[in-house]
Design an enzyme around this catalytic site. Structure first.
Site, PDB file in Angstrom:
ATOM      1  N   ARG A  51       0.808  -1.231   0.000  1.00 27.33           N
ATOM      2  CA  ARG A  51       0.000   0.000   0.000  1.00 27.33           C
ATOM      3  C   ARG A  51       0.835   1.272   0.000  1.00 27.33           C
ATOM      4  O   ARG A  51       0.572   2.195  -0.781  1.00 27.33           O
ATOM      5  CB  ARG A  51      -0.900   0.050   1.246  1.00 27.33           C
ATOM      6  N   THR A  52       1.788   1.371   0.905  1.00 24.76           N
ATOM      7  CA  THR A  52       2.477   2.658   1.069  1.00 24.76           C
ATOM      8  C   THR A  52       3.249   3.012  -0.195  1.00 24.76           C
ATOM      9  O   THR A  52       3.140   4.129  -0.719  1.00 24.76           O
ATOM     10  CB  THR A  52       3.411   2.607   2.296  1.00 24.76           C
ATOM     11  N   LYS A  80      25.713  -3.207  -0.761  1.00 26.36           N
ATOM     12  CA  LYS A  80      27.189  -3.159  -0.815  1.00 26.36           C
ATOM     13  C   LYS A  80      27.746  -2.373   0.363  1.00 26.36           C
ATOM     14  O   LYS A  80      28.923  -2.071   0.410  1.00 26.36           O
ATOM     15  CB  LYS A  80      27.626  -2.503  -2.132  1.00 26.36           C
ATOM     16  N   ARG A 101      11.066   3.955   3.423  1.00 21.47           N
ATOM     17  CA  ARG A 101      10.711   2.957   4.457  1.00 21.47           C
ATOM     18  C   ARG A 101      11.970   2.196   4.820  1.00 21.47           C
ATOM     19  O   ARG A 101      12.754   1.823   3.937  1.00 21.47           O
ATOM     20  CB  ARG A 101       9.650   1.994   3.951  1.00 21.47           C
ATOM     21  N   HIS A 129       4.799   5.886  11.575  1.00 26.22           N
ATOM     22  CA  HIS A 129       4.312   5.729  10.194  1.00 26.22           C
ATOM     23  C   HIS A 129       3.361   6.906   9.928  1.00 26.22           C
ATOM     24  O   HIS A 129       2.139   6.734   9.855  1.00 26.22           O
ATOM     25  CB  HIS A 129       3.601   4.378  10.058  1.00 26.22           C
TER      26      HIS A 129
HETATM   27  N1   CP Z   1      -0.286   0.005   5.831  1.00 26.47           N
HETATM   28  C1   CP Z   1       0.905  -0.259   5.293  1.00 26.47           C
HETATM   29  O1   CP Z   1       1.919   0.371   5.657  1.00 26.47           O
HETATM   30  O2   CP Z   1       0.894  -1.230   4.339  1.00 26.47           O
HETATM   31  P1   CP Z   1       2.165  -1.717   3.516  1.00 26.47           P
HETATM   32  O3   CP Z   1       3.112  -2.348   4.480  1.00 26.47           O
HETATM   33  O4   CP Z   1       1.636  -2.671   2.477  1.00 26.47           O
HETATM   34  O5   CP Z   1       2.784  -0.491   2.904  1.00 26.47           O
END
Ligand code: CP
Length: 303
Positions: A51-52, A80, A101, A129
């Site tokens: 999703r993100t 590396k 991320r 998040h």
């Molecule tokens: N909600 C969320 O962060 O989903 P993903 O891990 O799929 O990005």
């Protein structure tokens, strides 16, 4: 130049502006379709995501911009031994904004300190998040019509759940929110997040029993027990099915309960719930694209 690492970097006025902007994008998508023409978003994902990452990429495409990046550390020079700082400096040469991320808490902050373009934390370990929280706030506003006077139940892994930590921090600034924290003993909310509730004199209860609190909830925020955060597989297997939301469990719930989940789900919400009008988690998925469009516009200072 501004980054977004922690949801608390945005005050409630700015959050309202982002929600209003997202609602305007939903109502008038064509108005925004060229706003980022010529701009590039770099998605630097060192940890899996559906999703993100896809919603960030869809957001930039729908704003008329372009996207570059990687979806796993192994396909970048991190494999590396390149540092986060050098990765951020390098990406600043190619893109206008970064969504990162990383499994390590604080990595997006290090990137922001070294990049010359805005950095958005797209999830760092068990920490924060913020764009999921913006997604959740937009969803609550759209479903309930308000961000105050709510009883919000969080259920599942409250220890490692970064979406829970961010959303509790964000909601702690709105009036008359009661927090109901449902988890196994081993997965209780960490004390540093609980401190926020105590410091602000916010009402909260902790319990292991979801059924006993179900009737009072306006929102039920389910979460996955995250295998990747456990050091010991045996503990994960023992705790993973602590709470499974099945239709009969909703018999005592309010008719206008909003059932949310940041997803992915594994087993904690049965698929029969998907057709219940109270299920909001796929609406959350879609809202995530619109609020990220609003955030990209804000951080790139596009009018
Ligand atoms: N909600 C969320 O962060 O989903 P993903 O891990 O799929 O990005």
């Amino acid at each position: 130049m501004r980054s977004l690492i922690d949801i608390l970097e945005l005050d409630v006025t700015e959050i309202k502006e982002l929600i209003d902007k997202a609602n305007d994008i939903i109502a008038n998508p064509v108005k925004y379709s060229e706003k980022c023409r010529g701009k590039k978003l770099a998605t630097l994902f060192f940890e899996p995501s559906t999703r993100t990452r896809l919603s960030f990429e869809a957001a930039m495409y729908e704003l008329g911009g372009n996207v570059l990046g990687f979806s796993e550390a192994q396909s970048s020079s991190a494999a590396k031994g390149e540092s986060i700082a050098d990765t951020a400096k390098t990406t600043s040469c190619y893109a206008d904004i970064i969504a990162m991320r990383h499994p390590k808490e604080g990595a997006p902050l290090v990137a922001a300190m070294n990049a010359s373009i805005p950095v958005i934390n797209a999830g760092d370990g068990g920490h924060n998040h913020p764009t999921q929280t913006l997604t959740d706030l937009l969803t609550i506003q759209r479903e309930k019509g308000r961000l105050n006077n709510l009883t919000v139940g969080f259920c599942g892994d409250l220890k490692f759940g970064r979406t829970v930590h961010s959303l509790i921090n964000a909601l702690s600034r709105y009036e008359n929110i009661k927090f109901v924290l449902v988890s196994p003993e081993e997965l209780k909310l960490p004390s540093y997040v609980k401190e926020t509730l105590k410091k602000n004199n916010l009402e909260y209860v902790q319990t292991t029993d979801l059924d006993s609190v179900m009737p009072e909830l306006d929102i039920l925020y389910m979460t996955r027990v995250q295998r990747e955060r456990f050091f010991n597989e045996e503990d994960y297997l023992r705790l993973k099915d602590s709470y499974i939301l099945r239709p009969e469990r909703l018999n005592t719930a309010k008719a206008d309960l909003a059932i949310m989940h940041p997803l992915p789900r594994v087993n904690e919400i049965s698929v029969e719930i998907d057709s219940d009008p109270r299920a909001c988690y796929f609406k959350q998925v879609l809202n995530g694209k619109y609020i990220r469009m609003a955030l990209i516009l804000k951080l790139l200072e596009v009018e």
